[in-house]
Design an enzyme around this catalytic site. Sequence first.
Site, PDB file in Angstrom:
ATOM      1  CG  ASP A  83      -1.976   1.042   1.206  1.00  0.00           C
ATOM      2  OD1 ASP A  83      -2.174   1.651   0.134  1.00  0.00           O
ATOM      3  OD2 ASP A  83      -2.628   1.269   2.242  1.00  0.00           O
ATOM      4  NE  ARG A 129      -5.691  14.436   2.018  1.00  0.00           N
ATOM      5  CZ  ARG A 129      -5.817  13.230   1.497  1.00  0.00           C
ATOM      6  NH1 ARG A 129      -6.194  12.225   2.247  1.00  0.00           N
ATOM      7  NH2 ARG A 129      -5.579  13.009   0.228  1.00  0.00           N
TER       8      ARG A 129
END
Length: 752
Positions: free
Chosen positions: A224, A607
């Site tokens: 990942d 975000r």
Amino acid sequence: MDYLDGLNPPQRQAVEHTDGPIMIIAGAGSGKTRVLTLRIAHLIHSKNVDPFQILSLTFTNKAASEMRQRIERLIGLEARNTWMGTFHSVFAKILRVESERLGYPSNFTIYDSDDSKSLIKSIVKELKLDDKVYKPNTVLSRISGAKNRLISWETYLNDPYIKADDEAAMKPRVGEIYRLYQMRLFKSSAMDFDDLLFNTNVLFRDHPDVLNKYQQRFRYVMVDEFQDTNLCQYLITKKLAAVHQNICVVGDDAQSIYAFRGADIQNILNFEKDYPDLFVVKLEQNYRSTKNIVEAANSIIANNKAQLKKNVWTQNVDGDLIELIKSASDNEEGRMVASTIFEEKNNKKLSNSDFAILYRTNSQSRSLEEALRKMNITYKIVGGLSFYQRKEIKDLMGYFRYVVNQDDEEAFKRIINYPKRGIGASSVEKLMVAAYEHDIPLWRAVNNAASFLSGRAANAVTDFATMIKSFKMEAERKDAFEATSAIAKQSGLLKELYEDKTIEGLNRYENVQELLNAIKEYVDNPENEDKSLGSFLQEIALLTDNDRDKDNADAVTLMTIHSSKGLEFRQVFVVGLEEDLFPSQMMIQSREDLEEERRLFYVATTRAMEKLYLSYAITRYRFGRLLDCQPSRFLEEVDPSCIKLTRRRGQQPTASHYGNQGQREGKTGFIGLKTPSVRRNTTAKVHTPSPDFKPSNTQNLSGGMKVEHPKFGFGKVQKVEVEGLNKKATIEFDNFGEKTLLLSFAKLRILE
């Protein structure tokens, strides 16, 4: 299984394509964690792969834990048998098993950065070097960078280019410090964080049978956040996947922001060169953010040349325009951000935890904290002093570490005279010198204190050794909680803290109790098969910053953009968007550096789920001086249709705030950013400096002169004035209008 039904076509491809090398390019908010989770579940459930044969590497334990829990809900307890965790935790586990091949005991200590800096400080002192030149932070960073590139101390000392670099930096003896640092680590049966990766590479390089063992064990390797890997991490995973070739890497080159830690974006950009038959899947649908935020983020990252092309899109609503907040100063910026949060909370019935304030450097938090406190808004700072970095916690942990590993020199120095037992610094030094001169472990010198010390000091050290032996017996017979409770009491540390009745003393005592609570929680957790003190210490040593943040209070989150990666909030403020602050003047030496700063801005904007605010100030205190600030070049790159200038209640719409009063509000790009006149060209691109560009001495700069600026291009000086100690020039640039620049910072080439 019906778990595949909710996937979009590319997500389904990523889950079902299990054999051979695959790269999943996962845009921000594209459901990456879900895809990874289902991919592992699919391997186990539909492909009948033994969970023990799956290796899944992440960058935080929190991410690994979340994935494991999700898989467990899908397929049951078999999920616990996958090898899943951070690079450091997985390879520490392998090194514990194989440590003797490298000459280490299995109970080796893992040094954190404080331990490493303390050791470097000692070495610098012993070598009688200037500690202002050889600062522990700087030296450790240099050593860490070398290890991440697999450069041993032997190679470091013999490389003429590295030697030249150190000499140019006026630090010619870093190589010698590196050599002594590694020798002392080895003698202390300790590894630092970088050694966990470096030594795994050495293990696999020098012991093919060990490598073959793990190659056969791990039929499927998944990585990942692949864009954050360094050379060391990539080579390990490449070696492990070499036999079966079932390697799956997941990442987003647009979110590669850790070059300062050694991350190499080329790993993801050039992955196809190592695997010509690579299968590539692009996850481009964003499920997190509104259309305006997604389009703005796309317009920003489009300016980077080094990238894997993708088209991130969303079916979410358009949402609010991005709000651009302009403040007269950094203190006013804090007030405006705090008042906006206050209004939004009340108007939209939001919680504090729905908001995040992101900044480029930790030092920017001061004005924001003050403003939030004045409005009674609860906040928390991520990346401040973590629980395990507090002195009282490190003191007690020092005892735990020394009980497990008596070679641990840093732990010994921390606890030998705390609480005070009459063993002064000179006695400690004598013991350490004796150990070096007689080439014996320090623990042996401690056990034979009477041979090297006399009187009360010798007796005190002997009593200390006896106490450690009794603690060691406790640790071998009991679980971590029983052992640590006994150590905390019998060492005298708990009594010392309890007797301090100041507010700080009570806090320290409560913190130690909280540590013991954490150990009890660890022991009671059925997932932890090994409940020994040594096992608990390894878990704590491998915590990342994100894992340490366990404060669940309803609070506004303040953090650096680097710390925000992987998180999402309903409303996000990105503050301090000024030239030299963001992008950071200290970080930009090349186009590659500038592109990393732009990726950082991209991460910050992505975000936000519902609302994004971009904020900058026209003056800011930095380095003890009030400086005039220019808006960040990155604001130029935001799609004008996605952004509007905002006036907050209580802020006067004066020319000094907003430029000319005739400026319109609403859908604007960079309108209102420039002071004092309206920008001529809202779509002007950043200037590319002339090939022979070299800053001139501006001491005699005067009105009428033509100049070139590396960003604003060509212009004519209107006037030069002096304010206090600062000398300013007002320049009319061809494409960027009028700018007022501080000559002590501006880089100008005088043309005539």
